[in-house]
Motif scaffolding. Sequence first.
Motif, mmCIF file in Angstrom:
data_model
loop_
_atom_site.group_PDB
_atom_site.id
_atom_site.type_symbol
_atom_site.label_atom_id
_atom_site.label_comp_id
_atom_site.label_asym_id
_atom_site.label_seq_id
_atom_site.Cartn_x
_atom_site.Cartn_y
_atom_site.Cartn_z
ATOM 1 N N SER A 57 0.461 -1.033 0.126
ATOM 2 C CA SER A 57 -0.670 0.001 0.224
ATOM 3 C C SER A 57 0.734 1.045 -0.225
ATOM 4 O O SER A 57 0.557 2.490 -1.268
ATOM 5 C CB SER A 57 -0.955 0.102 1.396
ATOM 6 O OG SER A 57 -2.272 1.130 1.069
ATOM 7 N N GLU A 75 1.083 4.475 -2.718
ATOM 8 C CA GLU A 75 1.284 5.771 -2.415
ATOM 9 C C GLU A 75 1.837 6.669 -2.890
ATOM 10 O O GLU A 75 1.611 7.350 -3.661
ATOM 11 C CB GLU A 75 0.846 5.459 -0.875
ATOM 12 C CG GLU A 75 -1.094 5.076 -0.453
ATOM 13 C CD GLU A 75 -0.966 5.177 0.866
ATOM 14 O OE1 GLU A 75 -2.185 5.412 1.609
ATOM 15 O OE2 GLU A 75 -0.185 5.675 1.410
ATOM 16 N N PHE A 117 -6.453 11.598 -3.988
ATOM 17 C CA PHE A 117 -6.037 9.919 -3.867
ATOM 18 C C PHE A 117 -6.114 9.474 -2.551
ATOM 19 O O PHE A 117 -5.574 8.702 -2.374
ATOM 20 C CB PHE A 117 -4.581 10.148 -4.196
ATOM 21 C CG PHE A 117 -4.416 9.893 -5.971
ATOM 22 C CD1 PHE A 117 -4.720 9.037 -6.351
ATOM 23 C CD2 PHE A 117 -4.291 11.347 -6.265
ATOM 24 C CE1 PHE A 117 -4.535 9.044 -7.982
ATOM 25 C CE2 PHE A 117 -3.603 11.583 -7.436
ATOM 26 C CZ PHE A 117 -4.598 10.540 -8.632
ATOM 27 N N ARG A 143 -13.239 3.616 4.221
ATOM 28 C CA ARG A 143 -12.618 3.443 3.018
ATOM 29 C C ARG A 143 -11.315 3.645 2.605
ATOM 30 O O ARG A 143 -10.689 3.083 1.781
ATOM 31 C CB ARG A 143 -12.635 5.307 2.986
ATOM 32 C CG ARG A 143 -13.584 6.302 2.662
ATOM 33 C CD ARG A 143 -14.545 7.270 2.738
ATOM 34 N NE ARG A 143 -13.815 7.862 1.956
ATOM 35 C CZ ARG A 143 -13.448 9.275 0.872
ATOM 36 N NH1 ARG A 143 -14.671 10.334 1.834
ATOM 37 N NH2 ARG A 143 -12.996 9.719 -0.218
ATOM 38 N N THR A 144 -10.423 3.141 3.798
ATOM 39 C CA THR A 144 -9.290 2.956 3.779
ATOM 40 C C THR A 144 -9.058 1.757 3.461
ATOM 41 O O THR A 144 -8.655 0.997 2.436
ATOM 42 C CB THR A 144 -8.211 3.246 4.697
ATOM 43 O OG1 THR A 144 -8.931 4.215 4.909
ATOM 44 C CG2 THR A 144 -7.300 2.412 4.771
ATOM 45 N N ASN A 146 -10.086 1.644 -0.835
ATOM 46 C CA ASN A 146 -8.821 1.840 -1.548
ATOM 47 C C ASN A 146 -7.789 0.833 -1.749
ATOM 48 O O ASN A 146 -7.609 0.404 -3.370
ATOM 49 C CB ASN A 146 -8.961 2.696 -0.628
ATOM 50 C CG ASN A 146 -8.470 4.484 -0.772
ATOM 51 O OD1 ASN A 146 -10.063 4.246 -1.968
ATOM 52 N ND2 ASN A 146 -9.221 5.709 -0.097
ATOM 53 N N GLY A 167 -7.304 -0.169 -5.328
ATOM 54 C CA GLY A 167 -6.609 -0.228 -6.256
ATOM 55 C C GLY A 167 -5.170 -1.279 -6.615
ATOM 56 O O GLY A 167 -5.134 -1.536 -7.655
ATOM 57 N N TYR A 221 -15.618 0.506 -6.530
ATOM 58 C CA TYR A 221 -16.389 2.251 -6.760
ATOM 59 C C TYR A 221 -17.290 2.612 -6.412
ATOM 60 O O TYR A 221 -17.354 3.608 -6.185
ATOM 61 C CB TYR A 221 -16.043 2.494 -7.761
ATOM 62 C CG TYR A 221 -14.794 3.246 -8.896
ATOM 63 C CD1 TYR A 221 -14.480 4.469 -8.248
ATOM 64 C CD2 TYR A 221 -13.720 2.625 -8.973
ATOM 65 C CE1 TYR A 221 -13.355 4.964 -8.593
ATOM 66 C CE2 TYR A 221 -12.565 3.395 -9.535
ATOM 67 C CZ TYR A 221 -12.639 4.249 -9.031
ATOM 68 O OH TYR A 221 -10.893 4.859 -9.270
ATOM 69 N N LEU A 254 -17.815 2.569 -2.308
ATOM 70 C CA LEU A 254 -16.714 3.810 -2.538
ATOM 71 C C LEU A 254 -17.778 5.095 -2.341
ATOM 72 O O LEU A 254 -17.975 6.420 -1.437
ATOM 73 C CB LEU A 254 -15.527 4.143 -3.206
ATOM 74 C CG LEU A 254 -14.983 4.880 -2.461
ATOM 75 C CD1 LEU A 254 -14.501 5.112 -1.215
ATOM 76 C CD2 LEU A 254 -13.516 5.272 -3.623
#
Length: 541
Positions: A52, A56, A214, A315-316, A319, A323, A352, A355
């Motif tokens: 991760s 990032e 992001f 959300r974390t 993502n 990703g 998505y 999210l």
Amino acid sequence: MLNFPGWPRPSLPASGHTETNLLVPAAQILALAAVLVCALVYFASYAQNRISLRNEAHLVRSAVGAELRTLADVAVSYSWWGDAVDRVFVQKDIDWAWSNFGEALAESYHLTGVFILDEVNRTILASVGPDHVGEDALGYLGPEAAALAAEARKSSLTDVVPVSGIIVVGGKPNFIIASPFTHWEVKMQPPGRGVLLVVKEIDGRVLDKIADQFMITNLHWADANSDADVHLPLEAIDGRVAGHLSWAPSTPGTELMEFLVTGILGVVVLVFVLAARVLRAWQQTQSALQEALRSAEAASEAKSLFLATMSHELRTPLNAIIGFSELMRDGVWGPLPERYRGYAADIHASGYHLLGLVSDVLDFSKVAANRLELQPEPLEIAVAVSEAVRMVQADADTLGVDLRIDLPANPPRLIADAQRLRQMLLNLLSNAVRFTPAGGQVTVRASVGEHLRIEVVDTGCGMRPEDVPVALEPFRQVDGSLARRHQGTGLGLPLTRSLINLHGGELLIESMPGLGTTAALVFPASRLVAAEEKAPDGALV
């Protein structure tokens, strides 16, 4: 304990040593297994956190490059301009240059400085913010600027290619773009070639935009020797390190580890408790069932509380799912079979969607707390509408709904937040498509008078006038039964109304059962820019 007349009272066996002797090694094996599983989970979470972090870092570096390319496009649009060549280098109109470059260009894009050099690097215009800085632009920017200008002049007269990079000015990292002034008509190009230098500090505004895009937490500049968790060096054009970007890395692996370890320990404890009860209190069967029922109810309440709390932390991991599924779908780590690539695409799309639901809740919370800030910019209405229609076209095709666009020719530009305008249009279009039966029609049209009115008109089921206020309430739907036919959080219309209100406009809804619904976004005239006020290249003058 329940005791019915005539029923024998349960009693313990004469000796429980055999069961007790079996419990001890079983407990030891279970504890050892739990420790091994926790260790494996720890190493897996560490690896996931490292992946991760790399992702990032790649996103941050790519976002910085994207900001630099965007600024380069702006510089080209202002330097590949016949009027600018004529007024600045032929007519020597410095006031015009200051008005269009030193003021308009700098203010529109929050630039640190704008500099115009002639063919031998003499300064024609030099400004930092609203002030002139004298005639020595290269002395202010450093020797790297002269090298960029020389390289920019090598660009073809028919294909302008800017030169860009990062420089350090006053101890702070800045984007710098060098773009040669070029006339649209090659025969009108004067001898020699001037250069436009555009400088923009990579400040908190730029970093906040990247962080919001992001979902990076606490993105900031850090000293190379600081105790920050992450250091991402950015190299200047002279080879020096312009600065170190740092942020608080997301830890999806740690969160997953905490969840799994808590579950494992809970299972171990539960197994010990149940084993002890079975071995020591089996004669109290009825009481044990009642106790198990109470424990199950408590566990259900704890689960509900846990899920309610975890909804704020979705959300974390989302993502991470989005990703990684995108990397698998695009074959970044190697090609996948078509079938599994389709699975990855489905996971990516579903992530998505979820999210988006979470983002709607968070956006509405921001609006309610007055913490949502707009980023207004001149927007082409036709482009914004076309993008929104394209994003719901697939759903419309699936449901058999005809999507149409009816816009006036050469409409004015709209000063609005691009992301929020797209969000409002998508909310209205999604509702219209969802509530329109097969064979129906959804039309997006616009009219300009004392204000701009963008309407989404459908031929769907419609609703009663008294139901419109209900549809505008958060988490409310006109069809509020548990068996309702249409899914949704009930936040689309309330969030759209809040966003249009932030733009100084209003949301108007007209609907009748069986006749369809018309939802209109009404923007005030103060947010419109007439088409004739656009320069030939599209830049505002």
